[in-house]
Design an enzyme around this catalytic site. Sequence first.
Site, PDB file in Angstrom:
ATOM      1  N   ASN A  13       0.811  -1.963  -0.111  1.00  0.00           N
ATOM      2  CA  ASN A  13      -0.324  -0.203   0.001  1.00  0.00           C
ATOM      3  C   ASN A  13       1.147   0.842   0.155  1.00  0.00           C
ATOM      4  O   ASN A  13       1.470   1.293   0.994  1.00  0.00           O
ATOM      5  CB  ASN A  13      -0.707  -0.331   1.223  1.00  0.00           C
ATOM      6  CG  ASN A  13      -2.133   1.582   1.126  1.00  0.00           C
ATOM      7  OD1 ASN A  13      -1.361   1.984   0.383  1.00  0.00           O
ATOM      8  ND2 ASN A  13      -2.040   1.084   2.700  1.00  0.00           N
ATOM      9  N   TRP A  14       0.802   1.988  -0.920  1.00  0.00           N
ATOM     10  CA  TRP A  14       2.081   3.213  -1.141  1.00  0.00           C
ATOM     11  C   TRP A  14       1.073   3.951  -0.455  1.00  0.00           C
ATOM     12  O   TRP A  14       2.296   5.222  -0.384  1.00  0.00           O
ATOM     13  CB  TRP A  14       2.269   3.528  -3.037  1.00  0.00           C
ATOM     14  CG  TRP A  14       2.956   3.100  -3.546  1.00  0.00           C
ATOM     15  CD1 TRP A  14       3.181   0.946  -3.035  1.00  0.00           C
ATOM     16  CD2 TRP A  14       3.078   2.552  -5.089  1.00  0.00           C
ATOM     17  NE1 TRP A  14       3.974   0.752  -4.419  1.00  0.00           N
ATOM     18  CE2 TRP A  14       3.850   1.602  -5.023  1.00  0.00           C
ATOM     19  CE3 TRP A  14       3.025   3.246  -6.199  1.00  0.00           C
ATOM     20  CZ2 TRP A  14       4.779   0.868  -6.812  1.00  0.00           C
ATOM     21  CZ3 TRP A  14       3.776   3.288  -7.284  1.00  0.00           C
ATOM     22  CH2 TRP A  14       4.928   2.474  -6.979  1.00  0.00           C
ATOM     23  N   LYS A  15       0.178   4.196  -0.009  1.00  0.00           N
ATOM     24  CA  LYS A  15      -0.725   5.752   0.844  1.00  0.00           C
ATOM     25  C   LYS A  15      -0.411   6.722  -0.628  1.00  0.00           C
ATOM     26  O   LYS A  15       0.047   6.414  -1.565  1.00  0.00           O
ATOM     27  CB  LYS A  15       0.166   5.657   1.521  1.00  0.00           C
ATOM     28  CG  LYS A  15       0.165   4.691   2.622  1.00  0.00           C
ATOM     29  CD  LYS A  15       0.173   4.533   3.778  1.00  0.00           C
ATOM     30  CE  LYS A  15       0.544   3.734   5.077  1.00  0.00           C
ATOM     31  NZ  LYS A  15       0.010   4.070   6.145  1.00  0.00           N
ATOM     32  N   HIS A 102      -9.367   1.118   4.521  1.00  0.00           N
ATOM     33  CA  HIS A 102      -8.157   1.374   5.098  1.00  0.00           C
ATOM     34  C   HIS A 102      -8.536   2.100   6.716  1.00  0.00           C
ATOM     35  O   HIS A 102      -8.862   2.610   6.822  1.00  0.00           O
ATOM     36  CB  HIS A 102      -7.068   1.786   3.952  1.00  0.00           C
ATOM     37  CG  HIS A 102      -6.056   2.176   4.868  1.00  0.00           C
ATOM     38  ND1 HIS A 102      -5.060   2.768   6.211  1.00  0.00           N
ATOM     39  CD2 HIS A 102      -4.665   0.676   4.642  1.00  0.00           C
ATOM     40  CE1 HIS A 102      -4.112   2.163   6.588  1.00  0.00           C
ATOM     41  NE2 HIS A 102      -3.484   1.662   5.756  1.00  0.00           N
ATOM     42  N   GLU A 104      -7.065   4.311   7.678  1.00  0.00           N
ATOM     43  CA  GLU A 104      -6.599   5.672   7.716  1.00  0.00           C
ATOM     44  C   GLU A 104      -8.044   6.017   6.990  1.00  0.00           C
ATOM     45  O   GLU A 104      -8.203   7.577   6.572  1.00  0.00           O
ATOM     46  CB  GLU A 104      -5.352   6.172   6.600  1.00  0.00           C
ATOM     47  CG  GLU A 104      -4.703   5.759   7.630  1.00  0.00           C
ATOM     48  CD  GLU A 104      -3.188   5.114   7.585  1.00  0.00           C
ATOM     49  OE1 GLU A 104      -2.873   6.043   5.772  1.00  0.00           O
ATOM     50  OE2 GLU A 104      -1.956   4.616   7.081  1.00  0.00           O
ATOM     51  N   GLU A 173      -5.213  -5.263  10.659  1.00  0.00           N
ATOM     52  CA  GLU A 173      -4.849  -4.358  10.876  1.00  0.00           C
ATOM     53  C   GLU A 173      -4.451  -3.173  11.397  1.00  0.00           C
ATOM     54  O   GLU A 173      -5.115  -2.311  11.671  1.00  0.00           O
ATOM     55  CB  GLU A 173      -4.097  -3.134   9.632  1.00  0.00           C
ATOM     56  CG  GLU A 173      -3.902  -3.873   8.300  1.00  0.00           C
ATOM     57  CD  GLU A 173      -3.280  -2.249   6.863  1.00  0.00           C
ATOM     58  OE1 GLU A 173      -1.931  -2.953   6.507  1.00  0.00           O
ATOM     59  OE2 GLU A 173      -4.584  -1.792   7.132  1.00  0.00           O
ATOM     60  N   GLY A 179       2.341   1.921  10.898  1.00  0.00           N
ATOM     61  CA  GLY A 179       2.986   2.757  10.119  1.00  0.00           C
ATOM     62  C   GLY A 179       3.971   3.546  12.124  1.00  0.00           C
ATOM     63  O   GLY A 179       4.833   4.640  11.753  1.00  0.00           O
ATOM     64  N   SER A 215       2.817  -2.478  10.523  1.00  0.00           N
ATOM     65  CA  SER A 215       4.653  -3.100  10.688  1.00  0.00           C
ATOM     66  C   SER A 215       5.607  -4.159   9.820  1.00  0.00           C
ATOM     67  O   SER A 215       6.234  -4.371  10.685  1.00  0.00           O
ATOM     68  CB  SER A 215       4.959  -2.442  12.047  1.00  0.00           C
ATOM     69  OG  SER A 215       4.910  -0.654  12.372  1.00  0.00           O
ATOM     70  N   GLY A 236       2.526  -1.295   4.359  1.00  0.00           N
ATOM     71  CA  GLY A 236       2.657   0.173   4.039  1.00  0.00           C
ATOM     72  C   GLY A 236       4.586   0.587   3.495  1.00  0.00           C
ATOM     73  O   GLY A 236       4.678   0.304   2.340  1.00  0.00           O
ATOM     74  N   GLY A 237       4.660   0.903   4.786  1.00  0.00           N
ATOM     75  CA  GLY A 237       6.142   2.062   4.133  1.00  0.00           C
ATOM     76  C   GLY A 237       7.587   0.850   3.802  1.00  0.00           C
ATOM     77  O   GLY A 237       8.059   1.764   2.998  1.00  0.00           O
TER      78      GLY A 237
HETATM   79  C1  PEP Z   1      -0.463  -0.182   5.773  1.00  0.00           C
HETATM   80  O1  PEP Z   1      -0.787   1.076   5.934  1.00  0.00           O
HETATM   81  O2  PEP Z   1      -1.599   0.028   5.734  1.00  0.00           O
HETATM   82  C2  PEP Z   1       0.614  -0.532   6.681  1.00  0.00           C
HETATM   83  C3  PEP Z   1       0.241  -1.326   7.043  1.00  0.00           C
HETATM   84  O3  PEP Z   1       1.335   0.420   7.227  1.00  0.00           O
HETATM   85  P1  PEP Z   1       2.413   0.211   7.605  1.00  0.00           P
HETATM   86  O4  PEP Z   1       3.438  -1.120   6.736  1.00  0.00           O
HETATM   87  O5  PEP Z   1       3.663   1.263   7.337  1.00  0.00           O
HETATM   88  O6  PEP Z   1       3.544  -0.094   9.180  1.00  0.00           O
END
Ligand code: PEP
Length: 251
Positions: A13-15, A102, A104, A173, A179, A215, A236-237
């Site tokens: 997920n590039w956000k 998600h 967010e 999640e 994050g 994470s 994500g990251g």
């Molecule tokens: C996400 O945004 O879905 C996510 C899991 O982010 P991260 O891996 O950065 O925690």
Amino acid sequence: MTQQSRARLVLGNWKMHGSLAQNAVLLSALRSANTEADAGPHAQVGVCVPFPYLAQTAQALQGSVVSWGAQDVSAHEQGAYTGEVSAAMLKDFACRWVLAGHSERRAYHGETDQAVADKARAALQSGLTPVVCVGETLAEHESGQTLDVIRRQLAPVLALGAQAVARMVLAYEPVWAIGTGRSATPEQAQQVHAAIRAELAALGTAQVLVLYGGSVKAANAASLFAMPDIDGALVGGAALIAEEFLRIAAA
Ligand code: PEP
């Protein structure tokens, strides 16, 4: 159905990150990696990118083992919904996946549990696979409400019925792990995944993939994936760094 007989999936997920120039480098690294061989014959790999980069992503990944998708979708088919993007539009760009709910989106855009289910239904109607995200906040986690929250979030999704749910992917999640660098432990995640699996089994859809997100890094992926009800990851990251993302897929 055992974990061995379920497929594996690692989705990035590039956000709201990237640019045409940065994406070109990342996509070319994903394309040239032999992801299928790295991740094993049953693992699939995909990336969920910002809307404006769908055309670039489709062009860059066409013919590779890496699939792509979007991070949100409208619940509506078409019409006067300024700023929204329909499932049919995503299909025009050969999207395979779309995230729904998600945390967010839930937190910053007020998406309700029902709205998330409506988006999942719209995605299915256009032949996309919705990746429905659920997860509790830190306060909910600390007050022991995790499973109640997950069941509440899942309820309108499961109410779409077994035929619909069988064509989805779910992602657990925990909001406190996204994050933050603080992943759930494999045992913590497994406990929630087992509860989600039980809900799925009650509907006759135990084969649905349940990803873990929060994470995930190359360093912790293998221990998470060793859990019986964790079928892969939503990343994500770490999905913005080709080498790290591919190492997660290889795990
Ligand atoms: C996400 O945004 O879905 C996510 C899991 O982010 P991260 O891996 O950065 O925690």
